[in-house]
Each structure stands twice: as C-alpha cells, then as structure tokens.
Scaffold this motif. Sequence first.
Motif, mmCIF file in Angstrom:
data_model
loop_
_atom_site.group_PDB
_atom_site.id
_atom_site.type_symbol
_atom_site.label_atom_id
_atom_site.label_comp_id
_atom_site.label_asym_id
_atom_site.label_seq_id
_atom_site.Cartn_x
_atom_site.Cartn_y
_atom_site.Cartn_z
ATOM 1 N N PRO A 103 79.782 2.412 23.666
ATOM 2 C CA PRO A 103 78.373 2.193 24.045
ATOM 3 C C PRO A 103 77.382 2.938 23.131
ATOM 4 N N LYS A 106 77.025 0.870 20.013
ATOM 5 C CA LYS A 106 76.201 -0.309 20.309
ATOM 6 C C LYS A 106 74.721 0.059 20.304
ATOM 7 N N THR A 107 74.395 1.203 20.951
ATOM 8 C CA THR A 107 73.011 1.653 21.012
ATOM 9 C C THR A 107 72.501 1.973 19.610
ATOM 10 N N GLU A 110 71.669 -1.169 17.778
ATOM 11 C CA GLU A 110 70.410 -1.772 18.230
ATOM 12 C C GLU A 110 69.208 -1.044 17.641
ATOM 13 N N LEU A 230 63.647 -2.709 23.115
ATOM 14 C CA LEU A 230 64.820 -2.082 23.712
ATOM 15 C C LEU A 230 64.905 -2.269 25.225
ATOM 16 N N VAL A 306 70.184 9.607 21.092
ATOM 17 C CA VAL A 306 70.807 8.290 21.276
ATOM 18 C C VAL A 306 71.511 8.219 22.637
ATOM 19 N N ILE A 309 68.921 7.387 25.275
ATOM 20 C CA ILE A 309 68.567 5.957 25.268
ATOM 21 C C ILE A 309 69.676 5.147 25.952
ATOM 22 N N ALA A 310 70.948 5.447 25.586
ATOM 23 C CA ALA A 310 72.079 4.696 26.172
ATOM 24 C C ALA A 310 72.158 4.936 27.678
ATOM 25 N N LYS A 313 69.409 2.872 29.255
ATOM 26 C CA LYS A 313 69.692 1.435 29.097
ATOM 27 C C LYS A 313 70.834 0.970 30.009
ATOM 28 N N TYR A 314 71.888 1.772 30.108
ATOM 29 C CA TYR A 314 73.055 1.351 30.884
ATOM 30 C C TYR A 314 73.133 2.039 32.260
#
Length: 333
Positions: A103, A106-107, A110, A230, A306, A309-310, A313-314
């Motif tokens: 993950p 992936k972040t 992006e 995002l 990061v 953010i992840a 986001k998740y």
Amino acid sequence: MEKQLKILKDEIQTSLAQVKDKDTLEAIRIKYLGRKGKINSLFKEIAGLPLEQKKIFGNNINMLKNELSQELNSRLNSFKTKTTTEIDLLLPGKVPHIGHLHPLSKTFNELITFFTNFGFSVATGPEVEYDWYNFEALNMAKDHPARDMFSSFYIKKDLLLRSHTSPTQIRVMEKQKPPIKIICPGRCYRYDAFDASHAPVFHQIEALYVDEGVCFGELKWLLGEFVKFLFGPKTKYELRPSFFPFTEPSGELAISCTICDGAGCAVCGKTGWLELGGCGMVHPQVLKNVKISPKKYSGYALGMGVERIAMIKYVIDDIRVFFNNDIRFLEQF
Ligand SMILES: [Zn+2]
C-alpha cells in the motif's frame, strides 16, 4: 469335449490380449459369461455325458468361468484407477498466488504521478546525510531549538540518518540554477517510539519549485489540485498558519475528514479536519545558503508523510501495520 474346452480357453486368451478399454472388456463378459454366452452353452452340452465325465468337465468349466470372471474384474478395476489419474481438462485450474504492490508503494506511485503530471521531476539523495544538508543549510544552526523536533539518529558528529527528505532539495539547488521543479520521495529516520502514529523509519515526499516570480497563490492552487486528485473533488481543504525554520511564511494543509465528511469522528478527533503536511515559501536564507539570489528568485516547498496519506486514504489507524508484513493485511489492497 476336452478339445472344445481347450479351443474355448485359447479363444478367451486371444480376446483378453486384445482388450483396450472397458467396452471391449464388457463385450468379452457378454460373449463368454452372459446368459447365452459360450461358457453357459458348454454347460448345456455336458448334459448328455456319462456321470463321471459330467463331474470332471463340469468342474473344469466352472474353474474356467471363475478364472475369467476374476480376470475381468481385476482388469476393470485397473481401468478405474487409471481413469482417476488421467488429466481431466475440464476441471478448473489452480489459481496461482499472485503478489501485488505494498500500500505504501501504491501511495508513492499516486503521489509521483500527480507531481510529474504538473512538470515536477523526481530527485533522490543519500539516506546517510551531513548535518549541513539535514539542518544548517535549511536555516537550522547548530543550536537551533527546532532541531529537537527531528529526533535524529547521529552516526557521528556531523553525520546522521536523514530525518526528512529536505536535504535532497539543498543538494539539487546547490548544483542546479532555477527554474527548479522537483519532488523528493524517500525514506527518513527518527528515534520516535514505535507506536500507532510513529515509526523510526518512515517515508516522505517533498515538492520544490524555485523560479522568478513564484508566489504563495501558486502553491495554494497546486495544493487544491492535489487534494482533489487524491481524495476526490468534494474534499474541502484549508491552509493554516504554521512555523518551519526553512519556509516563510509557513502553512499547514488540512482536509475535511474523509470518514465523517467534516461532521466529526474518532479518526479526526471530532474536529472534522485531518492534517496532511506542511508547506510554505522557501526562506530567503535557504536560497542564500545555496547561492541563489532571493532578490531574483522565489520558491515554494511542501512536504508530507506518505504513511499519513496512506492511512487517511485507506482508513488505517495504526502505522505499524505497514511494517509488520502480515499477509492478511497486505492482501486487502
Ligand atoms: Zn472525521
């Protein structure tokens, strides 16, 4: 009679030698063991024989019948076993276990996609860094109290594991003249306790744009686009005043909570807002330190974690899950 029996035995042997499948096996059974089969008709023929011979031939025919019956059964069984080991092309195949990106990767991808779309290029730097790049060039002198916030791992005097990705900005600005438009993604180290929101190793991404006439309005616009890209077009954002030694003025970017939509929940601590990272205009002293004239050039910089953010986001509430390598967690992405 003896001759007839001999002929029949030979005939049966020849037939058995030609057996290819279950169907030919069944044909032999009917031909010799069936109600109207050759063995039964032989039984009928012994009816006219004297008693002694009737007994002898009767026994012999019975033996032949039993032997053939056993032989046919064992051959049938061997066909059954063979069938199960044959490949059945109609069965569904075994799905191989396929891995995928972490993950955090992936972040990262992006984030890098967003910034490269806006003309930023990727710059990287060493993880073992000089004090000059990690602190002094960023306007944090040896006795600057802000150094305490960075909880740095020192290897020896003036050499440390970088505690943020900003040293890469200094390295690029030393070598390159404006316009400079870069992002610095990478790993950072701090001796924070390993708890739900801190890790001794974590990742940051920073963006830097230095050119003539770069203003705060451009930074604000870019942050707006970033939030939309995002977290979706409905997400609100705000810039709050903040302080960093290397930017002036400095700001903190916050977005409306993506879980409760700003109403207030446990994730946002009932505030309705989530903090994403810091930003600001590059401090004139930082530009002077890398021999770029602050009279001619200006720039903005922004940086964020990061993992943070992840997590937003998740909807992850513990940073440690990124590093535990628990396949049950990772499989969800
Ligand atoms: Zn919330």
